[in-house]
Design a protein around this motif. Sequence first.
Motif, PDB file in Angstrom:
ATOM      1  N   HIS A 216       0.849  -1.195   0.000  1.00 28.77           N
ATOM      2  CA  HIS A 216       0.000   0.000   0.000  1.00 28.77           C
ATOM      3  C   HIS A 216       0.880   1.239   0.000  1.00 28.77           C
ATOM      4  O   HIS A 216       2.054   1.189   0.383  1.00 28.77           O
ATOM      5  CB  HIS A 216      -0.941   0.019   1.205  1.00 28.77           C
ATOM      6  CG  HIS A 216      -0.235   0.117   2.521  1.00 28.77           C
ATOM      7  ND1 HIS A 216       0.504  -0.923   3.065  1.00 28.77           N
ATOM      8  CD2 HIS A 216      -0.145   1.139   3.417  1.00 28.77           C
ATOM      9  CE1 HIS A 216       1.013  -0.549   4.236  1.00 28.77           C
ATOM     10  NE2 HIS A 216       0.631   0.695   4.461  1.00 28.77           N
ATOM     11  N   ILE A 217       0.305   2.361  -0.427  1.00 25.79           N
ATOM     12  CA  ILE A 217       1.066   3.604  -0.566  1.00 25.79           C
ATOM     13  C   ILE A 217       1.172   4.322   0.776  1.00 25.79           C
ATOM     14  O   ILE A 217       0.195   4.411   1.523  1.00 25.79           O
ATOM     15  CB  ILE A 217       0.407   4.529  -1.608  1.00 25.79           C
ATOM     16  CG1 ILE A 217       0.361   3.832  -2.969  1.00 25.79           C
ATOM     17  CG2 ILE A 217       1.151   5.857  -1.715  1.00 25.79           C
ATOM     18  CD1 ILE A 217      -0.403   4.612  -4.027  1.00 25.79           C
ATOM     19  N   VAL A 218       2.369   4.853   1.057  1.00 26.90           N
ATOM     20  CA  VAL A 218       2.607   5.672   2.243  1.00 26.90           C
ATOM     21  C   VAL A 218       3.342   6.939   1.821  1.00 26.90           C
ATOM     22  O   VAL A 218       3.930   7.001   0.741  1.00 26.90           O
ATOM     23  CB  VAL A 218       3.431   4.912   3.309  1.00 26.90           C
ATOM     24  CG1 VAL A 218       2.679   3.676   3.803  1.00 26.90           C
ATOM     25  CG2 VAL A 218       4.805   4.510   2.767  1.00 26.90           C
ATOM     26  N   ASP A 219       3.303   7.958   2.688  1.00 26.05           N
ATOM     27  CA  ASP A 219       4.023   9.188   2.383  1.00 26.05           C
ATOM     28  C   ASP A 219       5.474   9.083   2.862  1.00 26.05           C
ATOM     29  O   ASP A 219       5.925   8.023   3.314  1.00 26.05           O
ATOM     30  CB  ASP A 219       3.300  10.402   2.968  1.00 26.05           C
ATOM     31  CG  ASP A 219       3.400  10.508   4.492  1.00 26.05           C
ATOM     32  OD1 ASP A 219       4.089   9.682   5.120  1.00 26.05           O
ATOM     33  OD2 ASP A 219       2.774  11.426   5.056  1.00 26.05           O
ATOM     34  N   GLY A 220       6.194  10.202   2.779  1.00 27.88           N
ATOM     35  CA  GLY A 220       7.606  10.186   3.137  1.00 27.88           C
ATOM     36  C   GLY A 220       7.883   9.913   4.593  1.00 27.88           C
ATOM     37  O   GLY A 220       9.018   9.571   4.961  1.00 27.88           O
ATOM     38  N   ASN A 221       6.843  10.057   5.451  1.00 33.49           N
ATOM     39  CA  ASN A 221       6.989   9.725   6.869  1.00 33.49           C
ATOM     40  C   ASN A 221       6.539   8.296   7.173  1.00 33.49           C
ATOM     41  O   ASN A 221       6.518   7.890   8.335  1.00 33.49           O
ATOM     42  CB  ASN A 221       6.159  10.687   7.737  1.00 33.49           C
ATOM     43  CG  ASN A 221       6.762  12.069   7.786  1.00 33.49           C
ATOM     44  OD1 ASN A 221       7.968  12.223   7.810  1.00 33.49           O
ATOM     45  ND2 ASN A 221       5.906  13.087   7.780  1.00 33.49           N
ATOM     46  N   GLY A 222       6.143   7.568   6.139  1.00 32.58           N
ATOM     47  CA  GLY A 222       5.636   6.216   6.356  1.00 32.58           C
ATOM     48  C   GLY A 222       4.181   6.177   6.770  1.00 32.58           C
ATOM     49  O   GLY A 222       3.671   5.130   7.178  1.00 32.58           O
ATOM     50  N   MET A 223       3.482   7.323   6.658  1.00 32.67           N
ATOM     51  CA  MET A 223       2.076   7.390   7.037  1.00 32.67           C
ATOM     52  C   MET A 223       1.199   6.891   5.887  1.00 32.67           C
ATOM     53  O   MET A 223       1.403   7.254   4.725  1.00 32.67           O
ATOM     54  CB  MET A 223       1.684   8.826   7.413  1.00 32.67           C
ATOM     55  CG  MET A 223       2.612   9.478   8.438  1.00 32.67           C
ATOM     56  SD  MET A 223       2.728   8.571   9.994  1.00 32.67           S
ATOM     57  CE  MET A 223       1.099   8.830  10.655  1.00 32.67           C
TER      58      MET A 223
END
Length: 320
Positions: A216-223
Amino acid sequence: MGIKRGTTLAAVAVAVALTATACGGDDTGAGAAKPAGAAAPAPASGSGYGSDYGAGSASGSGANPAGSGAKPAGQLAVAQNDTVGPVLTDSAGLTLYRFDKDTAKPPKSNCEGDCATAWPVVAAGDATAAAGMDPALLGEVVRGDGSKQLTVAGWPVYRFAKDTKAGDVNGQGVGGTWFAFGADGKKAAKAAAAPAGAGQATGALTVAKDPKLGDHIVDGNGMTVYRFKKDTAWPMASNCTGDCVAKWPVVPPVDKADAKGIVEKGFSVLDRPDGKKQQAIDCWPVYTFTGDKKAGDINGQGVGGTWYAVSPDGKLITTS
């Protein structure tokens, strides 16, 4: 009453900055704003308003008193103001205001006489909700002189005589009682930036693996990054506004070079009606969730049966 409560999906949709054709082509453009009268001219020089009306005197003459030449709003819009945040405007771009001494339940205006000269009443009728705004918020109230005034969320609507051009917000905070409208009918307020790691996306996207969700996709903070089932891709539009977008912050635009392992089809940017720019994947707007407190959290998965994590190809992950 003449207020137009219906807004079509095309009117709600906002323009796409990238790959417009891939995300709905010409259907993505919002309808052209309908003309409406500008704010009433300012009152004659030398007439004092008192602390509630606006310090000092406005120049000009011929202001329309309440019920006498009050002008309707036409096509409402949401304009981004660097100081105040998103504000509701009329079709001419003039800021619309509410008065703390009025009431919304039941709707009642307490601005009469000199007050209504300094703060020209916005007539009911010929008002269409802004893109992304709930049309049910529009209403009307009968004033003491029998005229009808537009209301938003029950609050009577005014312009300010000292706002002379689109974008002016000279009435904000006057007397501690006058405030620009937000699109939800509340006082306009600039949203505070959320701390990184608490729903605030960074300018990168990548793919993570979860035992339940898989890739699944996460942002640069792993969120975790989410999609909203009430949004649309054809035409591309976000239906998460107001309190919703405060809980589900938009993912800001990400350069393709910083999107690792994610489909490039429909990788585009949405210009939202609140002035923000939002990343879209496969033409679907994407968000993070303030309920996720650390990298790897998936607390937004399945919320309300409408929010789901996003696969690398932009599809909903409906497993939980």
